[in-house]
Each structure stands twice: as structure tokens, then as C-alpha cells.
Design an enzyme around this catalytic site. Structure first.
Site, PDB file in Angstrom:
ATOM      1  N   LYS A 103      49.109  46.114  53.206  1.00 38.27           N
ATOM      2  CA  LYS A 103      47.960  45.774  52.370  1.00 38.27           C
ATOM      3  C   LYS A 103      47.208  44.563  52.907  1.00 38.27           C
ATOM      4  O   LYS A 103      47.814  43.666  53.506  1.00 38.27           O
ATOM      5  CB  LYS A 103      48.440  45.402  50.968  1.00 38.27           C
ATOM      6  CG  LYS A 103      49.103  46.498  50.193  1.00 38.27           C
ATOM      7  CD  LYS A 103      49.235  45.958  48.790  1.00 38.27           C
ATOM      8  CE  LYS A 103      50.153  46.710  47.928  1.00 38.27           C
ATOM      9  NZ  LYS A 103      50.286  46.047  46.630  1.00 38.27           N
ATOM     10  N   GLY A 128      40.008  46.733  44.719  1.00 41.25           N
ATOM     11  CA  GLY A 128      39.356  48.021  44.482  1.00 41.25           C
ATOM     12  C   GLY A 128      40.060  49.175  45.175  1.00 41.25           C
ATOM     13  O   GLY A 128      39.440  50.185  45.494  1.00 41.25           O
ATOM     14  N   GLU A 152      54.884  45.791  52.125  1.00 42.38           N
ATOM     15  CA  GLU A 152      55.737  45.911  50.938  1.00 42.38           C
ATOM     16  C   GLU A 152      56.499  47.211  50.998  1.00 42.38           C
ATOM     17  O   GLU A 152      56.060  48.177  51.634  1.00 42.38           O
ATOM     18  CB  GLU A 152      54.858  46.015  49.676  1.00 42.38           C
ATOM     19  CG  GLU A 152      54.582  44.733  48.989  1.00 42.38           C
ATOM     20  CD  GLU A 152      53.660  44.923  47.793  1.00 42.38           C
ATOM     21  OE1 GLU A 152      53.286  46.066  47.440  1.00 42.38           O
ATOM     22  OE2 GLU A 152      53.300  43.903  47.205  1.00 42.38           O
ATOM     23  N   LYS A 153      57.576  47.284  50.267  1.00 42.62           N
ATOM     24  CA  LYS A 153      58.269  48.555  50.053  1.00 42.62           C
ATOM     25  C   LYS A 153      57.285  49.471  49.325  1.00 42.62           C
ATOM     26  O   LYS A 153      56.627  49.045  48.383  1.00 42.62           O
ATOM     27  CB  LYS A 153      59.503  48.288  49.188  1.00 42.62           C
ATOM     28  CG  LYS A 153      60.236  49.521  48.756  1.00 42.62           C
ATOM     29  CD  LYS A 153      61.328  49.853  49.747  1.00 42.62           C
ATOM     30  CE  LYS A 153      61.913  51.222  49.459  1.00 42.62           C
ATOM     31  NZ  LYS A 153      62.069  52.023  50.674  1.00 42.62           N
ATOM     32  N   HIS A 195      51.724  52.354  36.919  1.00 42.51           N
ATOM     33  CA  HIS A 195      51.014  51.078  36.977  1.00 42.51           C
ATOM     34  C   HIS A 195      50.907  50.562  35.538  1.00 42.51           C
ATOM     35  O   HIS A 195      50.306  51.207  34.691  1.00 42.51           O
ATOM     36  CB  HIS A 195      49.623  51.283  37.590  1.00 42.51           C
ATOM     37  CG  HIS A 195      48.755  50.055  37.562  1.00 42.51           C
ATOM     38  ND1 HIS A 195      48.281  49.450  38.705  1.00 42.51           N
ATOM     39  CD2 HIS A 195      48.283  49.308  36.529  1.00 42.51           C
ATOM     40  CE1 HIS A 195      47.562  48.390  38.372  1.00 42.51           C
ATOM     41  NE2 HIS A 195      47.538  48.289  37.051  1.00 42.51           N
ATOM     42  N   ASN A 248      44.722  39.782  38.312  1.00 43.40           N
ATOM     43  CA  ASN A 248      43.266  39.741  38.290  1.00 43.40           C
ATOM     44  C   ASN A 248      42.817  38.596  37.393  1.00 43.40           C
ATOM     45  O   ASN A 248      43.212  38.525  36.229  1.00 43.40           O
ATOM     46  CB  ASN A 248      42.687  41.074  37.808  1.00 43.40           C
ATOM     47  CG  ASN A 248      42.802  42.145  38.873  1.00 43.40           C
ATOM     48  OD1 ASN A 248      42.694  41.850  40.065  1.00 43.40           O
ATOM     49  ND2 ASN A 248      43.046  43.366  38.469  1.00 43.40           N
ATOM     50  N   ARG A 300      40.095  37.740  35.890  1.00 43.00           N
ATOM     51  CA  ARG A 300      38.788  38.039  35.286  1.00 43.00           C
ATOM     52  C   ARG A 300      38.962  39.046  34.167  1.00 43.00           C
ATOM     53  O   ARG A 300      40.073  39.515  33.909  1.00 43.00           O
ATOM     54  CB  ARG A 300      37.863  38.627  36.351  1.00 43.00           C
ATOM     55  CG  ARG A 300      38.515  39.828  37.029  1.00 43.00           C
ATOM     56  CD  ARG A 300      37.573  40.678  37.809  1.00 43.00           C
ATOM     57  NE  ARG A 300      38.264  41.642  38.639  1.00 43.00           N
ATOM     58  CZ  ARG A 300      38.756  42.808  38.228  1.00 43.00           C
ATOM     59  NH1 ARG A 300      38.655  43.167  36.960  1.00 43.00           N
ATOM     60  NH2 ARG A 300      39.369  43.628  39.063  1.00 43.00           N
ATOM     61  N   VAL A 315      37.853  46.042  33.599  1.00 40.66           N
ATOM     62  CA  VAL A 315      37.058  47.180  33.101  1.00 40.66           C
ATOM     63  C   VAL A 315      37.710  47.735  31.827  1.00 40.66           C
ATOM     64  O   VAL A 315      37.055  48.005  30.823  1.00 40.66           O
ATOM     65  CB  VAL A 315      36.978  48.288  34.182  1.00 40.66           C
ATOM     66  CG1 VAL A 315      36.359  49.562  33.631  1.00 40.66           C
ATOM     67  CG2 VAL A 315      36.205  47.803  35.400  1.00 40.66           C
TER      68      VAL A 315
HETATM   69  P1  ADP Z   1      43.814  46.561  44.425  1.00 34.59           P
HETATM   70  O1  ADP Z   1      43.644  45.082  44.277  1.00 34.59           O
HETATM   71  O2  ADP Z   1      43.042  47.123  45.561  1.00 34.59           O
HETATM   72  O3  ADP Z   1      43.634  47.295  43.142  1.00 34.59           O
HETATM   73  P2  ADP Z   1      46.709  46.702  44.109  1.00 34.59           P
HETATM   74  O4  ADP Z   1      47.645  45.829  44.851  1.00 34.59           O
HETATM   75  O5  ADP Z   1      46.461  46.365  42.671  1.00 34.59           O
HETATM   76  O6  ADP Z   1      45.333  46.766  44.897  1.00 34.59           O
HETATM   77  O7  ADP Z   1      47.208  48.202  44.199  1.00 34.59           O
HETATM   78  C1  ADP Z   1      46.391  49.260  43.750  1.00 34.59           C
HETATM   79  C2  ADP Z   1      47.230  50.511  43.595  1.00 34.59           C
HETATM   80  O8  ADP Z   1      47.845  50.848  44.848  1.00 34.59           O
HETATM   81  C3  ADP Z   1      48.390  50.385  42.607  1.00 34.59           C
HETATM   82  O9  ADP Z   1      48.014  50.582  41.269  1.00 34.59           O
HETATM   83  C4  ADP Z   1      49.302  51.495  43.124  1.00 34.59           C
HETATM   84  O10 ADP Z   1      48.825  52.759  42.717  1.00 34.59           O
HETATM   85  C5  ADP Z   1      49.137  51.401  44.642  1.00 34.59           C
HETATM   86  N1  ADP Z   1      50.170  50.500  45.213  1.00 34.59           N
HETATM   87  C6  ADP Z   1      50.041  49.188  45.493  1.00 34.59           C
HETATM   88  N2  ADP Z   1      51.200  48.670  45.982  1.00 34.59           N
HETATM   89  C7  ADP Z   1      52.092  49.676  46.008  1.00 34.59           C
HETATM   90  C8  ADP Z   1      53.473  49.790  46.399  1.00 34.59           C
HETATM   91  N3  ADP Z   1      54.160  48.749  46.869  1.00 34.59           N
HETATM   92  N4  ADP Z   1      54.062  50.998  46.274  1.00 34.59           N
HETATM   93  C9  ADP Z   1      53.379  52.080  45.794  1.00 34.59           C
HETATM   94  N5  ADP Z   1      52.080  52.040  45.432  1.00 34.59           N
HETATM   95  C10 ADP Z   1      51.444  50.856  45.515  1.00 34.59           C
END
Ligand code: ADP
Length: 446
Positions: free
Chosen positions: A158, A164, A200-201, A208, A289, A291, A294
């Protein structure tokens, strides 16, 4: 209390903030780009200022133009809305340095949480469990391979500054690691201006779940229960529910308390959301977040608290006037994000809305800036309406939503309403068998 607030956003969220200001007797200033002069809230605001051309970089992301608009209109405070500059610590800093109030947390909190690596560090120091993984990694270093092996495949790479749902890559096996590392790094640099990445794993079938909190200047922190936002496409939420369902109450109480404690520890002021993945009975923090979200609407429906008004009051220095015990969770609420895009191809569909009839009725809420004759511009986010239903339980809220979706009428552009309709009639969704893979696994949608 503020006399005049400048709303530094567009679309439905700008209208949402404008409504709250009007109810509070606060004058409003709308800023808009050349493509947005027909926005509903621009017509409703006390004053409006065009701040630049359609392109976001020259308008809604143009910090000097926004601060100048604040100056010429003699506004006291800026509400950043959702997206654009809402989580930009430099913007918050500039607003404060220019003598105005930023309606949000202090720049330092935004900065720490804006970088997902430092966010994970900050919350784990106060006892929150994070998804196992790394700090900053190098895309070329062989050490990264060792780390990934240790974390265990599949892994997810990531962008530290990501948002987003962008800047995320899943790696199933070692052979793909280096390519995907470089791809994520390039994407991160292009989209977010920073090539910082981490690993990350990859949790294979989580939900979520996120906790809404608010902290004030006096150190009071309250949580407003949680939301399940598992129904996503390409890591972007399309349906949200409150509260989370099918999770043991003691587990929920524990994570709410950890969120409140973390917020206190961080001396966090304003609205905020701790986002978690929930798998095999455990919560793992992924990001915060700093802020308004939505999906705040459904929390408002189950708690009866207007979160935007609360946010404005906190920014004006008021203390939260209720205790945790006074916040009750009543019934179940669901939100559908209606996007201007085709239900099957997901091709964006800007253009003229020739007819718009929002759904209504008991405990149906529609937040939308659409009206018949409005032209959806091609330049911005596809979100055009949020429909929420609220009822005594989940099944009843689903039934209400089916009627609302059937009732809504939008002509002239494509929307994803048919997809929502399909989901609300699908057995697994109705029975609550969902995870972040729902769309892919059950509906075969990628
Ligand atoms: P953003 O800030 O772009 O929304 P997030 O870190 O909140 O990014 O992750 C968005 C979505 O990506 C999560 O709701 C989940 O669906 C998926 N995701 C993120 N990290 C993981 C993970 N370690 N394992 C599986 N899915 C993940």
C-alpha cells in the site's frame, strides 16, 4: 460561534454542510469551479466565489485561491467537507496561519494519520492491534523479500499516503513481489506525490468495520458505535450499514473502548473514524480518517446526533454536552451510494439529468445535489446521491431500501441503482453473509 463559514467542497457534502450552517444561523460562502456554477448549494449560499477552472488542481485544491475567498468574504472558518483538501495538513496549517479556523482536527493529527505508516505506529503505541506488516519498505531491496516471506503470502502493498482505495496491490506469490512493489511505488508517486510504500498481511475474507468518534478541546471523547462498510468495489465503499451486525457485543464494546482510549491518548479533537478489518473474531486497525465520512449519515440515523453540527461546535471551542451513556443505538440504518456510472460496465456517465425524483417516506433520507436540469460534470467524483433507510432491524431496513431504490427516478444519465437493487434482493446479502469480497465472489463483479 462562527458568523460565517466557507465551504471548501462541492456536491452533496457541500449541501450537507450548508444545511447544518443554515440551521445554526451561520452565514455561508460557497466556492465553486467554472464547471460548477449550477450546483444547488452555490445557489443556496449567502455568498459564492468562483475560485478557478474545472480542473481540481486549479480550483478545489488551490489553497491560495480558497484562502483569498475566505478573506474577501470575511469568513471565520473553513469546512473542508470530504475529499479534496479535507485531509491535507498543509492546508489546515495555512488556514490557521491566515487567522481562520479549520473545521477539523489540528494539522499535527492530520499529518500523523495522513501517513498510514505513522498512523499505525501512533495507534499501536496506545494498544490498538494493527494488521501485521512492515514500516516503510524499499521496492528494490532484497530484504523486502525476506520480510514478505515472514509476514506470509498473500501480502498487500500500500501507498503510505494512499486514499480512496487507490495505491493498493495484492501479491499472491513471491515471483510477483518485485514487479508489484515497483508498480505500487510508481502509482503512489503519480497519485499521491510520495513514493513511500509498506506491506501488510493480506486478510483473505475480512469485513470492514469502523468506529465513529468525536473528541473536544476539554478532552471529552465519545464514540457513536460502528459502521460495516464491507460492500466495496475496487476497495471503494458502495453500501454501508450501522451498527455492525453479527459480531459479539463484548468484542464491539472492546473495540469502541480502545478507539475512545486511543483518541484520548492522541489528544484528538474533532470527528474521526478508526477503520478496521474484522476477521476470525479479531479487529485489525488499517487507517484513521481525520474528517467527516461520506457514510456519517447512517450514524446520525441510529444515534439521532447531527455530526456536522457537532463538528462545527467542537471547532468553535464548545464542549460535547452529552455523555457516552446518553448516546443510544436505535435500530439499523443502511446507505447506498448512487454513482453516475453504468451498473454493469462502471463507465462514468456525466451529462444532463433530464428528470430526478428522489425517494422519500418514513425514515428514508436522500442526500443529493441533483435536480432535474442539472448537468453532472465529467471532472469530479461519481457520487451523485446517498439514499439511507432506517428501521427497527436490518431486514426491515433492507425492505425499506428496496422500495426507495424502486421509487428513485433518474433520467438522462446512467447510475448504479440496478446494482444496488440486485444486491438488496440477493440472498447472501440479505442474510448478512458478507465480506469485502462480496461483489467479486457472490456477484462476479471485479
Ligand atoms: P483507502 O485509504 O484507500 O480507503 P484502506 O487502507 O482504508 O485504503 O483500505 C481500503 C480497503 O482495502 C479496505 O476496506 C479493504 O477492503 C482493503 N484492504 C486494505 N488493507 C487490507 C489488508 N491488509 N487485507 C485485505 N484487504 C485490505
Amino acid at each position: 460561534m462562527f458568523k460565517k463559514i466557507l465551504i471548501a467542497n462541492r456536491g452533496e457534502v457541500a449541501l450537507r454542510v450548508l444545511r447544518a450552517c443554515k440551521e445554526m444561523g451561520i452565514a455561508t460562502v460557497a466556492i465553486y469551479s467554472e464547471a460548477d456554477k449550477d450546483l444547488k448549494h452555490v445557489k443556496m449560499a449567502d455568498e459564492s466565489v468562483c475560485i478557478g477552472p474545472a480542473e481540481s488542481a486549479k480550483s478545489y485544491l488551490n489553497i491560495p485561491a480558497i484562502i483569498s475567498a475566505c478573506e474577501v468574504t470575511d469568513s471565520d472558518a473553513i469546512h473542508p467537507g470530504v475529499g479534496f483538501l479535507a485531509e491535507n495538513d498543509h492546508f489546515a496549517e495555512q488556514v490557521l496561519a491566515s487567522g481562520y479556523t479549520f473545521i477539523g482536527p489540528d494539522p499535527e493529527s492530520i499529518k500523523i494519520m495522513g501517513n498510514k505508516i505513522s498512523a499505525k505506529e501512533a495507534v499501536s503505541n496506545s494498544g490498538m492491534q494493527c494488521v501485521p506488516g512492515t514500516g516503510r519498505i524499499s521496492a528494490t531491496n532484497r530484504e523486502t523479500m525476506e520480510i514478505a516471506k515472514k509476514v506470509g503470502y498473500p501480502v498487500i502493498i500500500k501507498a503510505a499516503a494512499g486514499g480512496g482505495g487507490k495505491g493498493i496491490q495484492i501479491v499472491e506469490e513471491e515471483a510477483d513481489l518485485l514487479d508489484k512493489l515497483q508498480l505500487t511505488q510508481r502509482e503512489a508517486l503519480n497519485s499521491f506525490g510520495s513514493d513511500e510504500i509498506y506491506l501488510e498481511k493480506f486478510l483473505t475474507s475480512p469485513r470492514h468495520v469502523e468506529i465513529q468518534i468525536a473528541g473536544d478541546n476539554a478532552g471529552n471523547v465519545i464514540h457513536f458505535f460502528e459502521r460495516d462498510c464491507s460492500i466495496q468495489r475496487k476497495n471503494q465503499k458502495i453500501i454501508e450499514e450501522a451498527p455492525a451486525f453479527g459480531i459479539p457485543e463484548e468484542k464491539l464494546q472492546e473495540i469502541r473502548q480502545v478507539s475512545v482510549d486511543t483518541c484520548k491518548e492522541l489528544n484528538y479533537k474533532g470527528l474521526g473514524t478508526f477503520e478496521f478489518l474484522y476477521e476470525n473474531g479479531e479487529f485489525y486497525f488499517i487507517e484513521m480518517n481525520t474528517r467527516l465520512q461520506v457514510e456519517h449519515t447512517i450514524t446520525e440515523m441510529i444515534t439521532g446526533i447531527d455530526l456536522v453540527k457537532l463538528q462545527i461546535k467542537i471547532a468553535a471551542g464548545e464542549e460535547i454536552r452529552f455523555s457516552q451513556e446518553e448516546i443510544n443505538c436505535r435500530g439499523h440504518a443502511i446507505e447506498c451510494r448512487i454513482n453516475a456510472e453504468h451498473s454493469e460496465t462502471f463507465i462514468p456517465s456525466p451529462g444532463l439529468v433530464t428528470e430526478f425524483h428522489p425517494p422519500g417516506g418514513f425514515r428514508i433520507r436522500t442526500d443529493s445535489h441533483l435536480y432535474s436540469g442539472y448537468k453532472v460534470p465529467q471532472y469530479y467524483d461519481a457520487l451523485i446521491a446517498k439514499i439511507c433507510s432506517h428501521s427497527k432491524d436490518r431486514l426491515d431496513a433492507i425492505r425499506k431500501m428496496r422500495v426507495a431504490l424502486e421509487e428513485m427516478y433518474i433520467e438522462g444519465i446512467d447510475t448504479n441503482t440496478d446494482l444496488h437493487d440486485k444486491i438488496f434482493h440477493e440472498k447472501n446479502f440479505v442474510e448478512g453473509n458478507i465480506s469485502i469480497n462480496y461483489l467479486k465472489e457472490i456477484l462476479n463483479i471485479s
